[in-house]
Enzyme design. Structure first.
Site, PDB file in Angstrom:
ATOM      1  N   ASP A  18      10.812  -0.886  -3.121  1.00 38.32           N
ATOM      2  CA  ASP A  18      10.112  -0.358  -2.270  1.00 38.32           C
ATOM      3  C   ASP A  18      10.801   1.055  -1.503  1.00 38.32           C
ATOM      4  O   ASP A  18      11.633   0.861  -0.913  1.00 38.32           O
ATOM      5  CB  ASP A  18       9.697  -1.211  -1.153  1.00 38.32           C
TER       6      ASP A  18
ATOM      7  N   ASP B  86       5.284   4.481  -4.875  1.00 37.58           N
ATOM      8  CA  ASP B  86       6.693   4.379  -4.341  1.00 37.58           C
ATOM      9  C   ASP B  86       6.873   2.837  -4.451  1.00 37.58           C
ATOM     10  O   ASP B  86       8.085   2.589  -3.675  1.00 37.58           O
ATOM     11  CB  ASP B  86       6.798   4.765  -2.785  1.00 37.58           C
ATOM     12  N   GLU B  87       6.318   2.119  -5.081  1.00 42.54           N
ATOM     13  CA  GLU B  87       6.739   0.510  -5.050  1.00 42.54           C
ATOM     14  C   GLU B  87       6.604   0.164  -6.538  1.00 42.54           C
ATOM     15  O   GLU B  87       5.807   0.597  -7.499  1.00 42.54           O
ATOM     16  CB  GLU B  87       5.659  -0.334  -4.501  1.00 42.54           C
TER      17      GLU B  87
END
Length: 521
Positions: free
Chosen positions: A110, A200-201
């Site tokens: 993350d 973003d993960e």
DNA sequence: TACATACAC
DNA sequence: AATGGTGTATGTA
């Protein structure tokens, strides 16, 4: 003195009014002045239509929680029911344990405050300043800003009131996409099948790499997570956090534990997993949101331990699906597999919020441009759609939607707009609205070479007759997609062939019996 | 199938 | 003065 007490009470009351939307625990929110924050949010919110709706929803939730509790208490009075439930629960617990996997290593990565971090990297003098990225609402805020109570999903005007010096940046989507590509390249080295969750993960299964290195143990796992994070930093100068665990859900929970720029290891051992979860708020479990948390609170369940202790009550008061999800989550059991097939998009939608209006002309124009953009995407991704729907939000923030499933597939802006405007008219006379949206569903995906066909398909409705003399026309419907043909026999044959062999077999009928991706398929 | 709700990012 | 946009899954009728 009674002053602090009174102030504590008034803070609590306001907290109840405001709800926990922006005051819940989150990384970087440990030492904030919650009292002041709640006051400001409340003052800015209390007269708005938005707030009124939130209040109504909260009351509904409370009353639903109460009635759930009552229902459970009634059922508990029936010894036969209780006995029967206990037997079923025991069997379920055994079945869950059979699903437990401790052999795979999952890493959830993350990025820390992704958008804000990218902006700060590119403008280092922002480092010490409170920074938020977003327009209208905050997408993400750095840790300086979070000290003021600023959080994602908070409207910018409230954020600005909480911190006069807040720097709000509009953001740059393309830049974030580029960074996402860069980090994904790294993820691919460790797991070519990694799953992205937003820009973003990502979830990576690194078991294979660990085995190749003959380091399939705690040290090897810690090292590999360090390594991935170091590579991400080298490539982008951006930090991220990682969770290392034997399944996806635990890895996801883990990545939150040592944010920012940290990682967290969950032991690959049943007792330690259950122990780790026991004190955790149910809200930390992915897919337990505000509503489920509220319903659980109503029966005295706040932590994962409480879920296990009150499994009888949950069994009696919730659906079976919900019980399965809650109890297996509290035991730390969840999927440790990638989805069997890469999923195709099931829906394309666009929506826009604007100043509340009654102008149907304006709305029609919106729908017209949505139709154009959706048709564009459909042609780029080679898909056709059978269902068109529109969405409204009125000035009271209430949402309405209406949709229509056609007898055949469509893919042009004209066809989409035609259905959309029919749906729009069915809403007349219209309340003032603040949002309008358009979506297509029931998609049928084709292949690259079907592009021409789809284009051809889409031309049909606007060419009901052929003006050229000497061309023999015929009218017939494709047995597969029900599209009417008014062109030559040749076209019809080509179409039917492609429709049968290329497009249709892609339609899946796999009935997923999972509440979401953390449950095994 | 139609519509509403919950959730994530 | 002012509370987003896109997508998935599920419950219910």
């Amino acid at each position: 003195s009674v002053r602090p007490l009174i102030s504590k009470i008034s803070c609590l009351l306001i907290e109840m009014e405001v709800g926990v939307k922006y005051t819940g625990e989150k990384a970087g929110m440990k030492n904030v002045d919650r009292e002041r924050i709640n006051q400001i949010i409340y003052e800015l919110s209390k007269d708005s239509e938005y707030f009124k709706l939130e209040q109504r929803k909260k009351e509904e939730l409370d009353s639903k929680a109460r009635s759930t509790q009552e229902r459970i208490q009634e059922l508990l009075k029936d010894p036969l029911k209780v006995q029967e439930a206990s037997v079923q629960i025991a069997a379920k617990l055994q079945a869950y344990e059979d699903e437990r996997t401790l052999e795979e290593t999952w890493i959830h990565i993350d990025m820390d405050m992704f958008y804000a971090q990218v902006e700060i990297r590119d403008e280092p003098n922002l480092e010490e300043k409170p920074v938020a990225v977003g327009s209208g609402v905050v997408s993400t805020a750095n840790y300086v800003a979070r000290q003021y109570g600023i959080r994602s999903a908070m409207p910018c005007f409230i954020a600005k009131k909480l911190c006069e010096d807040l720097i709000i940046l509009p953001g740059n989507r393309q830049k974030y996409c580029d960074e996402a590509s860069a980090i994904r390249e790294i993820f691919r080295e460790y797991d070519p099948e990694f799953e992205s969750a937003g820009l973003d993960e990502a979830y990576l299964c690194v078991t294979k790499v660990l085995e190749e290195r003959e380091e399939n143990n705690k040290e090897g796992r810690l090292k590999i997570a360090q390594e991935i994070r170091a590579k991400v930093y080298d490539a982008t100068r951006l930090t991220c956090s990682a969770g290392i665990a034997p399944n996806k859900m635990l890895a996801k929970i883990g990545s939150e534990m040592n944010k920012p720029n940290g990682q967290f290891y969950i032991e690959f051992n049943r007792e330690e997993i259950v122990d780790f979860l026991s004190n955790l708020s149910v809200r930390k479990v992915p897919f337990i949101g505000y509503t489920t948390e509220g319903l659980l609170k109503g029966i005295g369940v706040n932590t994962c331990r409480d879920i296990l202790n009150k499994k009888l009550e949950i069994f009696l008061g919730f659906t079976e699906r919900c019980f399965d999800f809650l109890v297996s989550s509290a035991l730390g059991i969840s999927s440790a597999e990638h989805p069997s097939e890469k999923e195709q998009k099931k829906m394309i939608s666009l929506s826009k919020t604007f100043k509340t209006t009654k102008s149907t002309c304006f709305l029609e124009n919106m729908l017209m441009s949505f139709s154009r953009e959706i048709a564009e995407e459909m042609s780029e991704t080679c898909c056709i759609a059978k269902t068109v729907g529109i969405i409204f939000k009125n000035f009271k923030f209430e949402q309405f939607s209406k949709e229509l499933t056609l007898k055949h597939y469509i893919n042009t802006k004209e066809e989409i707009f035609e259905e959309a405007s029919k749906l729009l008219r069915s809403f007349y006379p219209l309340d003032p609205v603040r949002l309008v949206g358009l979506r297509v569903r029931n998609l049928l995906h084709g292949k690259e070479k079907d592009k021409d066909l789809n284009f051809y398909l889409s031309q049909q409705s606007s060419q009901s007759t052929c003006k050229k003399p000497g061309i023999k026309l015929f009218r017939q419907r494709c047995p597969v997609c029900n599209k009417e043909f008014t062109q030559s026999e040749n076209w019809m044959n080509t179409h039917t062939q492609v429709c049968n062999t290329e497009v249709l077999p892609k339609k899946r009928k796999v009935q997923s019996n999972s509440i979401h991706k953390y449950l095994k398929r």
